[in-house]
Design a protein around this motif. Structure first.
Motif, PDB file in Angstrom:
ATOM      1  N   PRO A   1       0.820  -1.214   0.000  1.00  0.00           N
ATOM      2  CA  PRO A   1       0.000   0.000   0.000  1.00  0.00           C
ATOM      3  C   PRO A   1       0.852   1.261   0.000  1.00  0.00           C
ATOM      4  CG  PRO A   1      -0.753  -1.546   1.678  1.00  0.00           C
ATOM      5  CD  PRO A   1       0.550  -2.069   1.170  1.00  0.00           C
ATOM      6  N   LEU A   2       0.330   2.331  -0.622  1.00  0.00           N
ATOM      7  CA  LEU A   2       1.070   3.589  -0.706  1.00  0.00           C
ATOM      8  C   LEU A   2       1.411   4.141   0.668  1.00  0.00           C
ATOM      9  CD1 LEU A   2       2.178   5.878  -2.454  1.00  0.00           C
ATOM     10  CD2 LEU A   2      -0.102   6.939  -2.394  1.00  0.00           C
TER      11      LEU A   2
ATOM     12  N   ALA B   1       7.596   3.825   5.349  1.00  0.00           N
ATOM     13  CA  ALA B   1       8.933   3.202   5.315  1.00  0.00           C
ATOM     14  C   ALA B   1       9.983   4.190   4.813  1.00  0.00           C
ATOM     15  CB  ALA B   1       8.905   1.958   4.435  1.00  0.00           C
ATOM     16  N   LEU B   2       9.617   4.970   3.786  1.00  0.00           N
ATOM     17  CA  LEU B   2      10.556   5.967   3.275  1.00  0.00           C
ATOM     18  C   LEU B   2      10.863   7.014   4.337  1.00  0.00           C
ATOM     19  CD1 LEU B   2       9.176   6.520  -0.339  1.00  0.00           C
ATOM     20  CD2 LEU B   2      11.371   5.478   0.279  1.00  0.00           C
ATOM     21  N   LEU B   3       9.847   7.422   5.084  1.00  0.00           N
ATOM     22  CA  LEU B   3      10.043   8.412   6.134  1.00  0.00           C
ATOM     23  C   LEU B   3      10.940   7.858   7.240  1.00  0.00           C
ATOM     24  CD1 LEU B   3       9.228  11.300   6.834  1.00  0.00           C
ATOM     25  CD2 LEU B   3       7.230  10.390   8.028  1.00  0.00           C
TER      26      LEU B   3
ATOM     27  N   ALA C   1      14.438   7.750   6.028  1.00  0.00           N
ATOM     28  CA  ALA C   1      15.023   9.086   5.914  1.00  0.00           C
ATOM     29  C   ALA C   1      15.527   9.612   7.244  1.00  0.00           C
ATOM     30  CB  ALA C   1      13.996  10.049   5.330  1.00  0.00           C
ATOM     31  N   VAL C   2      14.897   9.195   8.353  1.00  0.00           N
ATOM     32  CA  VAL C   2      15.327   9.679   9.670  1.00  0.00           C
ATOM     33  C   VAL C   2      16.298   8.720  10.340  1.00  0.00           C
ATOM     34  CG1 VAL C   2      13.204  10.979   9.989  1.00  0.00           C
ATOM     35  CG2 VAL C   2      13.367   8.661  10.936  1.00  0.00           C
ATOM     36  N   GLY C   3      16.701   7.653   9.634  1.00  0.00           N
ATOM     37  CA  GLY C   3      17.686   6.728  10.183  1.00  0.00           C
ATOM     38  C   GLY C   3      17.103   5.642  11.054  1.00  0.00           C
ATOM     39  N   ASP C   4      15.784   5.431  10.995  1.00  0.00           N
ATOM     40  CA  ASP C   4      15.141   4.387  11.782  1.00  0.00           C
ATOM     41  C   ASP C   4      15.102   3.112  10.954  1.00  0.00           C
ATOM     42  OD1 ASP C   4      13.591   2.732  13.283  1.00  0.00           O
ATOM     43  OD2 ASP C   4      11.864   4.079  13.446  1.00  0.00           O
TER      44      ASP C   4
END
Length: 577
Positions: free
Chosen positions: A417-418, A424-426, A429-432
């Motif tokens: 799903p979008l 996941a991208l977010l 991006a924050v290193g999680d």
């Protein structure tokens, strides 16, 4: 009550002309209190913070007592660091600009003896220097203090804290007896050790204290957190990741701590650098300039290195280590909230240091508010929100067709799903990187220098710190960080242990000059004449050139890819960090 103008201080005409040209109009409280007694030949004890005009308070009457017809040493100013010695000497030279026959020599360690010896031989009446180099010059027979008229102990509390008590005693013993010379003792705090020095070396001194020592400004939000020693580095990184302020200063106790903490912060992705009393004046100026222009956001400093530091961007002070004396707390947090600006101060206390918290609260006559350290989840949320806040601007910039196509392809082929893709991208991006099991093994040892992800989760450790059977700290300097496939390139730089190099300096040079982030750096091995550094990727020719031209301890790094073990066998033993 302060005089109306400097004209009321009864200074000689030449000094008045000089300070008028410099823009002096109204004396500060410490100047108003000290100049008159010193001109009259009285000893004084001056208690005042840095930045209150202490140099002029002793420098102006010092010049007035100089016999310009004689070229013997007549005044000595002792300072704890080379930076302060240079600053004081420059100010005295400016005050004496209308007396061309007055010569000032500045002497300090870490510099060549030649120019300093020449300055003394040519007949300097005023000597400004650090205790260690003054002792060296006395032992060489190059400096004689028998003709001294005035002795100044500047930042006396810092001199004693740095271990110069015995040197100060030796220097004083080489000068005329108390009562036969004028002695001025200046200190930001007045611990018992300073009172003993005053009793031994001053005769019936005039006490001058400007502003209550316990005063803290109302526009600084003062808080504390209880943090076990082994969690301090992780807590520090999480506080810094979630700060709203432009820049922060982190106070530690020792030079080694400044190096280790700044190196750790750089590896975690912060634009950080360490500074201590051992840093050269040129390097200090470069670091402060970077702090002002925004290329540096976190300064890790010892007390003495931060004296006189005023950078508008500093909105947060963190006491990583509790100051030894409660009075020093006031001076530390004074690095923020200056000139009416708002500031914030946070102090880390270990569970065993709660008594020091009470001492600070008694001194400043207020209670500090306890706060919680942000959790890794809160760090990720804070960083994610910052990214989301910046999205509208990126959307308005356009050119997103490529990414629409890639997302449609993933939704169609993988059935994801979008919303899940966006989340996941977010997170990425924050290193999680998702849940991880901390690899903490061993016999109850403390992981002192962790390699921590940006969200604060533990990955690995580069060395351990524990306690021996007597409870003393012990460190395994051999290094325990596992080799990771992420660091695929190894580079050689031409500075090593013989040059006094430390890992913090290497990290700072590579990240500062090569555009490399701290997370791109892996293991650093320091050998006697060179060092090896692991990087996650290959350096561009431009980056390698910039790093290669950088210097540490006066030597260029001359970085190049390591080609293998061609060094002599005796160089194989390394010090790993």
């Amino acid at each position: 009550m302060s005089p109306v103008s400097v004209d009321d201080l009864h200074l000689p005409a030449g000094i008045l002309d000089a300070i008028t040209e410099l823009g002096f109009a109204t004396p500060t409280p410490i100047q108003a209190g000290a100049i008159g007694p010193l001109l009259q030949g009285r000893d004084i004890i001056g208690v005042a913070q840095t930045g209150t005009g202490k140099t002029a308070a002793f420098g102006l009457p010092l010049i007035a007592h100089i016999d310009t017809e004689s070229y013997e040493v007549q005044a000595l100013v002792l300072a704890p660091t080379r930076e302060l010695a240079i600053q004081s000497a420059d100010a005295i030279c400016a005050f004496a600009s209308h007396y061309p026959s007055i010569r000032v020599a500045t002497v300090y360690g870490g510099a060549a003896y030649g120019p300093q010896l020449r300055a003394l031989k040519e007949g300097a009446q005023i000597v400004v220097g650090t205790p260690g180099r003054i002792i060296d010059l006395i032992e060489k027979g190059a400096l004689k203090l028998s003709t001294l008229r005035m002795l100044v102990l500047d930042e006396a509390d810092e001199m004693l804290r740095m271990g110069f008590a015995e040197d100060v005693e030796t220097i004083a013993s080489q000068s005329p007896e108390p009562g036969e010379r004028i002695t001025a003792l200046f200190s930001a705090t007045m611990p018992q050790a300073i009172e003993k020095v005053a009793q031994a070396h001053l005769i019936d001194p005039v006490d001058i204290s400007v502003a209550p020592q316990a005063s803290t400004v109302d526009n600084i939000d003062q808080t504390y957190a209880v943090v076990p020693f082994k969690h301090k580095l992780g807590a520090l990184s999480r506080v810094l990741w979630t700060r709203e302020e432009d820049a922060a200063i982190v106070f530690v106790r020792t030079r080694a701590d400044a190096e280790e903490v700044s190196a750790d912060l750089t590896r975690r992705g912060f634009k950080a650098s360490g500074i201590s009393g051992d840093v050269s004046q040129a390097e200090r100026e470069r670091i402060v300039s970077r702090l002002r222009d925004g290329s540096l956001d976190v300064l890790v400093a010892t007390d003495v290195a931060a004296r006189g530091l005023d950078v508008e961007r500093i909105g947060l002070v963190i006491n990583f280590d509790v100051p030894r004396e409660a009075e020093a707390y006031v001076h530390r947090i004074g690095r923020t909230g200056r000139a009416g600006r708002n500031g914030r101060a946070l102090t880390f206390f270990t569970p065993r240091e709660k008594g020091r918290l009470r001492a600070i609260e008694r001194l400043i006559d207020m209670s500090l508010a306890e706060v919680d350290i942000p959790s890794p989840r809160e760090v990720s949320e804070f960083k994610a929100q910052r990214l989301l806040d910046a999205l509208p601007q990126r959307i308005d910039s356009g050119r997103l067709d490529l990414y629409y196509d890639l997302l449609d392809q993933m939704i169609t082929t993988a059935g994801v799903p979008l919303e899940q893709i966006a989340a996941a991208l977010l997170a990425q991006a924050v290193g999680d990187e998702g849940p991880s099991q901390a690899d903490i093994r061993g016999s109850g040892r403390i992981r002192r220098e962790e390699n921590v992800a940006e969200d604060g989760s533990f990955i690995s450790a580069s060395f351990e710190e524990g306690r021996d059977k007597r409870g003393r700290k012990s460190r395994n300097r051999a290094g325990t960080r596992p080799q990771t496939s992420g660091f695929s390139h190894r580079y050689r730089i031409e500075v090593g242990r013989r040059d006094g190099v430390n890992p913090g300096a290497i990290v700072g040079a590579i990240t500062g000059e090569g555009g490399v982030t701290g997370s791109d750096l892996g293991k650093i091995d320091i050998f006697p004449s060179f060092s090896l550094v692991e990087l996650s990727g290959e350096l561009s020719e431009h980056a390698a050139g910039r790093i290669g031209r950088a210097t540490i301890a006066g030597r260029r790094l001359r970085i190049r890819e390591d080609t293998g073990p061609t060094r002599p066998r005796r160089e194989r033993r390394s010090r790993r960090f």
